[in-house]
Motif scaffolding. Structure first.
Motif, PDB file in Angstrom:
ATOM      1  N   GLY A   1      -3.239   4.455   7.004  1.00 24.77           N
ATOM      2  CA  GLY A   1      -3.895   5.132   5.893  1.00 24.77           C
ATOM      3  C   GLY A   1      -5.372   4.794   5.921  1.00 24.77           C
ATOM      4  N   ASP A   2      -5.910   4.496   4.778  1.00 21.81           N
ATOM      5  CA  ASP A   2      -7.320   4.088   4.691  1.00 21.81           C
ATOM      6  C   ASP A   2      -7.460   2.600   4.438  1.00 21.81           C
TER       7      ASP A   2
ATOM      8  N   THR B   1       2.431   2.560   2.460  1.00 15.85           N
ATOM      9  CA  THR B   1       2.069   3.298   3.667  1.00 15.85           C
ATOM     10  C   THR B   1       3.208   3.145   4.669  1.00 15.85           C
TER      11      THR B   1
ATOM     12  N   THR C   1       0.814  -1.224   0.000  1.00 20.79           N
ATOM     13  CA  THR C   1       0.000   0.000   0.000  1.00 20.79           C
ATOM     14  C   THR C   1       0.843   1.268   0.000  1.00 20.79           C
TER      15      THR C   1
END
Length: 129
Positions: A38-39, A33, A31
């Motif tokens: 994050g989301d 991240t 991702t």
């Protein structure tokens, strides 16, 4: 006095911890991240599985070691170690799944709390007498 039983469970729990750590690192790479989740729900679940393991396993290992050092029967130390190992494994698996399993998660926490509580009471009882 040997602490081979505690050492065995500490090593097995450490292997689970490494697996959980690698899963977080892999998902962070996927991702992109670097901090937080994050989301990404999957990353957040992996982070919490890892974090929860890190919050409970060390205390269990310390209690297990103290139980062994205080001279508890080997069968009792193994029972406590297995309870912690299975409980932490169940909880980590429950949180790591795409769809978390509440029964597996709850069962893991029950086993973890049982191990922590019973070994703490055993140590207190032994220390008092």
């Amino acid at each position: 006095m040997s602490v081979a039983i505690s050492a065995t469970y500490a090593a097995l729990l450490t292997l689970i911890f490494i697996v959980l750590s690698v899963r977080v690192i892999q998902r962070r790479g996927e991702t992109k991240t670097s901090l937080g989740a994050g989301d990404d729900v999957a990353l957040e679940r992996r982070i919490r599985a890892h974090g929860n393991f890190a919050e409970f396993a060390p205390l269990g290992i310390v209690l297990l070691l103290l139980t062994e050092l205080m001279g508890a029967p080997a069968i009792a130390v193994h029972a406590a170690g297995l309870t912690l190992l299975i409980g932490r494994g169940m909880h980590a698996l429950a949180l790591s799944r795409v769809t978390p399993s509440m029964p597996l998660r709850a069962g893991g926490m029950v086993l973890t709390f049982a191990m922590l509580g019973l070994t703490a009471l055993g140590l207190l009882t032994h220390a008092i007498w």
